[in-house]
Design a protein around this motif. Sequence first.
Motif, PDB file in Angstrom:
ATOM      1  N   UNK A 170       0.827  -1.212   0.000  1.00 29.65           N
ATOM      2  CA  UNK A 170       0.000   0.000   0.000  1.00 29.65           C
ATOM      3  C   UNK A 170       0.863   1.265   0.000  1.00 29.65           C
ATOM      4  N   UNK A 171       1.992   1.214   0.717  1.00 33.52           N
ATOM      5  CA  UNK A 171       2.849   2.400   0.825  1.00 33.52           C
ATOM      6  C   UNK A 171       3.518   2.774  -0.491  1.00 33.52           C
ATOM      7  N   UNK A 172       3.686   1.795  -1.385  1.00 32.74           N
ATOM      8  CA  UNK A 172       4.362   2.118  -2.647  1.00 32.74           C
ATOM      9  C   UNK A 172       3.379   2.456  -3.769  1.00 32.74           C
ATOM     10  N   UNK A 173       2.088   2.537  -3.443  1.00 33.51           N
ATOM     11  CA  UNK A 173       1.119   3.031  -4.426  1.00 33.51           C
ATOM     12  C   UNK A 173       1.277   4.545  -4.510  1.00 33.51           C
ATOM     13  N   UNK A 174       1.462   5.107  -5.716  1.00 32.91           N
ATOM     14  CA  UNK A 174       1.589   6.569  -5.827  1.00 32.91           C
ATOM     15  C   UNK A 174       0.327   7.258  -5.315  1.00 32.91           C
ATOM     16  N   UNK A 175       0.520   8.358  -4.604  1.00 28.17           N
ATOM     17  CA  UNK A 175      -0.609   9.068  -4.008  1.00 28.17           C
ATOM     18  C   UNK A 175      -0.730  10.468  -4.590  1.00 28.17           C
ATOM     19  N   UNK A 176      -1.932  10.856  -4.914  1.00 27.93           N
ATOM     20  CA  UNK A 176      -2.228  12.211  -5.367  1.00 27.93           C
ATOM     21  C   UNK A 176      -2.983  12.900  -4.237  1.00 27.93           C
ATOM     22  N   UNK A 177      -2.409  13.970  -3.717  1.00 28.49           N
ATOM     23  CA  UNK A 177      -3.047  14.700  -2.614  1.00 28.49           C
ATOM     24  C   UNK A 177      -3.868  15.850  -3.198  1.00 28.49           C
ATOM     25  N   UNK A 178      -5.178  15.800  -2.996  1.00 28.30           N
ATOM     26  CA  UNK A 178      -6.094  16.787  -3.560  1.00 28.30           C
ATOM     27  C   UNK A 178      -6.530  17.757  -2.458  1.00 28.30           C
ATOM     28  N   UNK A 179      -6.465  19.054  -2.745  1.00 23.46           N
ATOM     29  CA  UNK A 179      -6.849  20.054  -1.744  1.00 23.46           C
ATOM     30  C   UNK A 179      -8.340  20.032  -1.454  1.00 23.46           C
ATOM     31  N   UNK A 180      -9.132  19.892  -2.479  1.00 22.44           N
ATOM     32  CA  UNK A 180     -10.588  19.851  -2.277  1.00 22.44           C
ATOM     33  C   UNK A 180     -11.279  19.496  -3.577  1.00 22.44           C
ATOM     34  N   UNK A 181     -12.529  18.990  -3.447  1.00 23.25           N
ATOM     35  CA  UNK A 181     -13.349  18.807  -4.647  1.00 23.25           C
ATOM     36  C   UNK A 181     -13.912  20.173  -5.012  1.00 23.25           C
ATOM     37  N   UNK A 182     -13.706  20.571  -6.246  1.00 22.27           N
ATOM     38  CA  UNK A 182     -14.149  21.888  -6.702  1.00 22.27           C
ATOM     39  C   UNK A 182     -14.855  21.733  -8.048  1.00 22.27           C
ATOM     40  N   UNK A 183     -16.187  21.878  -8.071  1.00 23.49           N
ATOM     41  CA  UNK A 183     -16.906  21.783  -9.345  1.00 23.49           C
ATOM     42  C   UNK A 183     -16.407  22.834 -10.336  1.00 23.49           C
ATOM     43  N   UNK A 184     -16.337  22.473 -11.599  1.00 25.45           N
ATOM     44  CA  UNK A 184     -15.847  23.403 -12.617  1.00 25.45           C
ATOM     45  C   UNK A 184     -16.688  24.675 -12.670  1.00 25.45           C
ATOM     46  N   UNK A 185     -17.957  24.562 -12.280  1.00 23.51           N
ATOM     47  CA  UNK A 185     -18.839  25.735 -12.312  1.00 23.51           C
ATOM     48  C   UNK A 185     -18.414  26.797 -11.307  1.00 23.51           C
ATOM     49  N   UNK A 186     -17.575  26.429 -10.327  1.00 21.20           N
ATOM     50  CA  UNK A 186     -17.110  27.383  -9.303  1.00 21.20           C
ATOM     51  C   UNK A 186     -15.845  28.129  -9.716  1.00 21.20           C
ATOM     52  N   UNK A 187     -15.288  27.759 -10.867  1.00 18.61           N
ATOM     53  CA  UNK A 187     -14.004  28.342 -11.278  1.00 18.61           C
ATOM     54  C   UNK A 187     -14.245  29.674 -11.997  1.00 18.61           C
ATOM     55  N   UNK A 188     -13.589  30.722 -11.488  1.00 20.36           N
ATOM     56  CA  UNK A 188     -13.715  32.058 -12.083  1.00 20.36           C
ATOM     57  C   UNK A 188     -12.332  32.673 -12.250  1.00 20.36           C
ATOM     58  N   UNK A 189     -12.255  33.751 -12.987  1.00 18.40           N
ATOM     59  CA  UNK A 189     -10.990  34.476 -13.120  1.00 18.40           C
ATOM     60  C   UNK A 189     -10.553  35.030 -11.769  1.00 18.40           C
ATOM     61  N   UNK A 190     -11.527  35.486 -10.959  1.00 19.54           N
ATOM     62  CA  UNK A 190     -11.193  36.018  -9.624  1.00 19.54           C
ATOM     63  C   UNK A 190     -10.497  34.952  -8.784  1.00 19.54           C
ATOM     64  N   UNK A 191     -11.001  33.715  -8.840  1.00 24.83           N
ATOM     65  CA  UNK A 191     -10.371  32.626  -8.090  1.00 24.83           C
ATOM     66  C   UNK A 191      -8.972  32.350  -8.627  1.00 24.83           C
ATOM     67  N   UNK A 192      -8.833  32.318  -9.946  1.00 24.59           N
ATOM     68  CA  UNK A 192      -7.519  32.061 -10.558  1.00 24.59           C
ATOM     69  C   UNK A 192      -6.513  33.112 -10.115  1.00 24.59           C
ATOM     70  N   UNK A 193      -6.940  34.384 -10.069  1.00 27.66           N
ATOM     71  CA  UNK A 193      -6.042  35.473  -9.650  1.00 27.66           C
ATOM     72  C   UNK A 193      -5.744  35.400  -8.156  1.00 27.66           C
ATOM     73  N   UNK A 194      -6.694  34.910  -7.370  1.00 29.39           N
ATOM     74  CA  UNK A 194      -6.467  34.757  -5.929  1.00 29.39           C
ATOM     75  C   UNK A 194      -5.441  33.654  -5.677  1.00 29.39           C
ATOM     76  N   UNK A 195      -5.489  32.596  -6.479  1.00 26.15           N
ATOM     77  CA  UNK A 195      -4.519  31.496  -6.333  1.00 26.15           C
ATOM     78  C   UNK A 195      -3.099  31.974  -6.638  1.00 26.15           C
ATOM     79  N   UNK A 196      -2.984  32.942  -7.554  1.00 23.92           N
ATOM     80  CA  UNK A 196      -1.665  33.504  -7.888  1.00 23.92           C
ATOM     81  C   UNK A 196      -0.987  34.095  -6.654  1.00 23.92           C
ATOM     82  N   UNK A 197      -1.789  34.608  -5.699  1.00 23.13           N
ATOM     83  CA  UNK A 197      -1.205  35.214  -4.481  1.00 23.13           C
ATOM     84  C   UNK A 197      -0.490  34.178  -3.615  1.00 23.13           C
TER      85      UNK A 197
END
Length: 585
Positions: free
Chosen positions: A449-476
Motif C-alpha cells: 500500500x505504501x508504494x502506491x503513488x498518491x495524489x493529494x487533492x486540496x478539495x473537490x471543486x466543481x468546474x462551475x465554481x471556477x472564475x478568473x477572480x479565483x484564478x487570480x487569488x490562487x496567484x497570491x
Amino acid sequence: MLKNIKFDYKRMMQELNCSEIIAKILVNRGISEKDTAHRFLSPCREQLYDARLMKDIEKGASIIKDAINRQLKILVVGDYDVDGVISTYLLYKTLVKCGAHVDYHIPDRVKEGYGINESIIKTAKENDVNVIITCDNGIAAIEQVKLAKELGIKVIITDHHDIPFVENEDKIREYIIPEADAVINPKQLDCEYPFKYLCGAGVVFKFSEVLYDLIGVDKSEAYELLEYAAIATVCDVVDLTDENRIIVKQGLRLINNTSNIGLKALFEETGLSNKEITVYSLGFVIGPSINASGRLEQAVWALKLLICEDVVEAKALAKKLHDLNKERQEITSAGVEMAIELIENSELKKDKVLVIYIPDIHESVAGIIAGRIREKYNLPTFVLTAAKEGAKGSGRSIEEYNMFEGLLKCKDLLEKFGGHPMAAGLSIKKENIELFRKRLNENCSLSDEEIIPKVIIDMQLPLSNITMDLAEEIVTLEPFGKGNTKPLFADKKIRIQRAIILGSNKNVLKLKLINKNNRLIDAIYFGDIEGFNNLILDYYGEYEFQKMYEGIQNDINIDIVYSININEYMGNKSVQLVITSYRIS
C-alpha cells in the motif's frame, strides 16, 4: 487522497478577507494562525529574521573583517551544483565589495569529489592563504579542518547540510562539529536561528548581511543578493516556506530586472529573453544549465558567467552551458532507458528498493537517473556507476522510506555515504553491490500500500465554481514548489466536448470541457496522450472516440484532478485547467 481538515474557515475568511477556497488551501499547508497567514500571503524583506541569531555568524564576519583590514588572503571553497556555485558567487561578490584579497575554488566533481579536501588545503597553504571560508559544504569536514588548523589557516564554515553524527551501542547519536574558528549552520542543535531550512546560498546571504553591516556597507546592497539566493533556493529544492518563500518572492522581482550580464546572456541563449522568469524557469531551464557545467566539465564555467562583465565573453559562456545541458539531457535519457531495461529483464523488478549498477554512465547523472526511475516505479532507487576505485552513485527516495536510515543499516558494506531521508550519495566496492541490494531489501518494511503513488487533492471543486477572480487569488499563493505545492482540485463526471492534439512534437492534449451548467472551459494535459487515447478507446469504443476528436456530441465522461492557470494570448486572459490525473467516470 482528499484533504478534509476540520476548521473554522468562515472566521479565517473574515480575518484574511479571502475566499473559503483560499482559506482551505492555507490550512492544508499547515497555515492556520492569522499572523502566519498574513506573513505567507504578503512576504516582504522586513519579515526576514535577524541574521545575528545564527550561531557564530558575528564571529565569522569579524574574522573576515579583520582579514580584510590586514589584507590577508581569503579563499572561498564552494561546491559544483547550483547552490554551491551561487554560494561561491555570493561570497566572492560580497568579499570583493568589502575590499578583500579573495580567490575561489570549486572542486572538480570527478577528480576531487564533494567538499573541501586535503589537497585544496595544502595548496592554500602554499599560496599563503590565511583564511578559508566554505559554502554549501564543510559541516562534515572534520579531518580537513583539523589539517587546516595545524597549518595555521583559519577556517569559517557556512553550510546547511545535516550535522554528522556517530551512534553508540545504544543507538544514541552524538553529533560531531568540525573544530573550525566559526561554524555557521542553522541546523546545529544550539543554534537559535528560527528557520532551519535555508539552502547554502541562503546561509551565505545572512552572512553577507552581517559582514556588510560590520564593514559599513548599506543594507540595501545586501538585499540585492536575494536575486541570486532565490536561484539557489529553487534549484536546491528546499521547502518554499517561511524565509525561503520571502527570498524567492523578492528574488524573482530582482531577477526579472537583472543587470547581471551573464544571467541576461543565459536567458537569451535558453529562449527566456523578454519572458517572465518564474520558479519553473529557474528550476527547469536556468538551474540545469548551471548544473550541467559542474556535471560534465567544470562548475567554474558557470561561476565565471555570473562574474563576467564582457558581453561577448558572457554569450560564449552561456552557449557553452546551454550546449553542455543538451549533452547532459541526451546522456540522461540513454541512462534511463538502460536502467528500465535492466529492471524489466531481471530480478530487480521484484525489489522494493531498487539498486541499479550501470558501469558506463557518467557518474554526474546518476542522481538524475535515480530520480526518473523513482518517478516511474514509485520506489526508492539507487543508481551506481563505475568509479576510479569501486563504484559510486546516488539515491532518490519516496516519502514513505528514509533512505539515509536505510544506508545506516548497510554502513559496513559502504566506503562512504551521506545524505537525507529523500536523497543520498555513496561509494562502495563492486563486490559488495549485490549484498548491498539484498540487505536494503531485507531491511525494507515498505508495504504494498505504501508504494502506491498518491495524489493529494486540496478539495473537490466543481468546474462551475471556477472564475478568473479565483484564478487570480490562487496567484497570491505563489511561488509554488516543495513545501508549497500548486493547489490541486478534483471534479467528477466531466463531459469532453472536443479533444485536440497540439505542439510541434504532438505532446500536448487540449480538451474543451463542459461543466454542469453547460459552460465551456479549456484544459490541457502534458502526460501520456497515447495512454489517454487507449483508455477512452477501450472503454467507449472507436465511434465515441472519433466524435470526441471531431467535436461532435459524445457520451464520454471523465473524473479529473487539476490545477488552475491563467492563460494569456494576444493580450487576452482566460482561465485554463491543467489536468494532472484522470480516470473514466
